[in-house]
Design a protein around this motif. Structure first.
Motif: not given
Ligand code: NAD
Ligand code: UGA
Length: 467
Positions: A349-367
């Motif tokens: 699917x091309x759907x990213x809604x609530x994808x775990x990738x968003x939270x995990x990526x953003x936490x890493x970007x924040x670091x």
């Protein structure tokens, strides 16, 4: 109301449910005219694009169905009034996200799009119209829809009499990535209602391809509630196995072996036992939170707490993966290159809604990490929007990679978040040469086999197994 012959169907909402569902109905019932309408004009334009690779939803098998039905008996348009006025049956398949403001914010469903749809139907419908709730809705929403339909006095211009309505609940159980198969061969079709003629009309449509013993008819409230409960039970299984994945990493047990051992018990069953980075998708979280809200509303706080734990466990799983990455990379990812493989919430699917990738990526970007995101179907605009919508202090940078090797070039670590087929059986001997030592693979979907990296200096951490 007497049973009527259904000739024309309108569906309000050309999204992940409305688009595929109406395509399959049009395909299975060539004598029916099916019109899908949406306020989002660019979405409608994409559905009408001559190049079928541009239709707005990627779903295996969908483009082929649209190719043979579109313009024959399937139409996508923004002409709401005409489509509703001519329809014998109107499906409401609009979004019902969690409320972000006001009473019930963070839990209750935001019904503004459903209400707007009901008002449109009330205004434009002619004669007798069967209104079908396809969206996932809180229990007793059908009552609100009925009241809106009945209270908006509408004179049928042609017959010079009041228009009339029957309301049915017909929740959708398709899963993204397998939507066409789920629609063509559903485990069941659920229809809730009080008007037996209207129910028969809808049964008649589905029975063209669904065995009659798989069409379940219930009262309205059971139908509405069953949809929420089905999603809650499915999500609960994922949180259960994910909780055990953490247990396995601590105890030396292997999550694959445990899932296999328990799944052979017929009473447990072997499906939905894949531990992973937590469930994503637009519905599990919102539907459980809705159940939590309704439990509170009905004065059942213990029931609310029980189900809320499923969502809390899911967030914890995503959080714990980010912490493990950080810990293995010596407590800092600042300036380190991390490849993210997979951004959609699941494969196909091309759907990213609530994808775990968003939270995990953003936490890493924040670091302060530098991310190279590779996903075969998710666009760079989508990723940008997801990062922009997530409130965090972005200290790092990111780019969209065009291929797996492109993502892994100079990477200190690769984090596999979605189980796309192309991530299995990769040539790690070659990929390891692109990365910077000491390099890590963090595999949250169990796609890497330890044998595949035995000739490399890669470190491998697998969810539910450890390193
Ligand atoms: P979506 O956001 O993809 O599509 C909804 C569409 O409705 C949008 O294109 C929007 O523009 C349109 N819309 C909103 N208000 C409108 C109005 N007044 N008039 C015309 N168009 C309007 O949502 P979706 O994923 O298709 O989900 C729809 C419903 O189905 C939700 O209640 C969801 O919980 C449920 N559901 C979704 C899935 C799934 O896999 N996505 C599966 C089963 C059930
Ligand atoms: C889910 C339900 O499966 C559908 O029946 C329902 O109609 C739909 O929600 C909905 O109401 O929207 P969907 O979210 O599209 O469908 O996809 P699933 O296959 O259920 O996966 C949901 C999430 O759980 C994904 O992130 C997936 O990776 C994850 N998952 C699933 C696991 O982590 N492990 C599993 O074993 C199964």
């Amino acid at each position: 109301m007497n049973s009527k012959t259904i000739r024309k169907i309108c569906c309000i909402g050309a999204g992940y449910v409305g688009g595929p569902t109406m395509s399959v109905i049009a395909d299975k019932c060539p004598d029916l005219e099916v019109r899908v309408v949406d306020i989002n004009k660019s979405r409608i334009a994409a559905w009408n694009d001559n190049d079928l690779s541009n239709i707005p939803i990627f779903e295996p098998g969908l483009a082929q169905i649209v190719a043979r039905t579109r313009g024959r008996n399937l139409f996508f348009s923004s002409e709401m009034e005409e489509a509703i006025a001519n329809a014998d049956m109107v499906f409401i398949s609009v979004n019902t996200p969690t409320k972000t403001k006001g009473l019930g914010a963070g839990q209750a469903s935001d019904l503004r799009w459903v209400e707007a749809s009901a008002r449109q139907v009330a205004e434009f419908a002619r004669g007798h119209t069967i209104v079908v709730e396809k969206s996932t809705l809180p229990v007793r929403t059908a009552q609100a829809i009925k009241e809106i339909l009945m209270s908006t006095k509408n004179v049928d211009q042609k017959n010079k009499s009041d228009s009339t309505f029957s309301v049915l609940s017909n929740p959708e159980f398709l899963a993204e990535g397998t939507a066409i198969n789920d629609l063509e061969e559903p485990d069941r079709v659920l229809i809730g209602g009080e008007d037996s003629d209207a129910i028969n009309d809808l049964v008649e449509i589905y029975s063209r391809w669904v065995p009659i013993n798989k069409i379940i008819c219930t009262n309205l409230w059971s139908s509405e509630l069953s949809k929420l409960v089905a999603n809650a039970f499915l999500a609960q299984r994922i949180s259960s196995i994910n909780s055990i994945s953490a247990f396995c990493e601590s105890s030396g047990a292997d999550i694959q072996e445990v899932a296999n051992a328990i799944g052979t018990d017929k009473r447990i069953g072997n499906q939905f036992l894949n531990a992973g980075p937590g469930f994503g998708g637009s519905c599990f979280k919102k539907d459980i939170l809705n159940l939590v809200y309704l439990s509170g509303y009905f004065g059942l706080p213990e029931v609310a707490d029980y189900w809320e734990q499923v969502v809390l466990m899911n967030t914890w799983q995503q959080d714990r993966i980010y912490r493990i990455v950080l810990q293995k990379l010596f407590g800092t990812v600042n300036g380190k290159n991390i490849a993210i493989l997979g951004f959609s919430f699941k494969a196909n699917t091309n759907d990213t809604r609530e994808s775990p990738a968003i939270r995990i990526s953003c936490d890493l970007l924040e670091e302060g990490a530098s991310l190279a995101v590779y996903d075969p179907k998710v666009s760079i605009e989508r990723i940008r929007e997801d990062f922009d919508n997530y409130s965090f202090e972005n200290q790092g940078k990111w780019k969209k990679a065009n291929s797996i090797p492109d993502a892994l070039k100079n990477a200190d670590a690769v984090l596999i978040i979605t189980n796309w087929a192309e991530f299995y059986g990769l040539d790690w001997d070659y990929l390891a040469t692109l990365m910077r030592s000491p390099s890590w693979i963090f595999d949250t979907r169990s796609v890497v086999n330890r044998n595949e990296i035995k000739n490399t200096d890669l470190n491998l951490w697998k969810l539910g197994e450890g390193s």
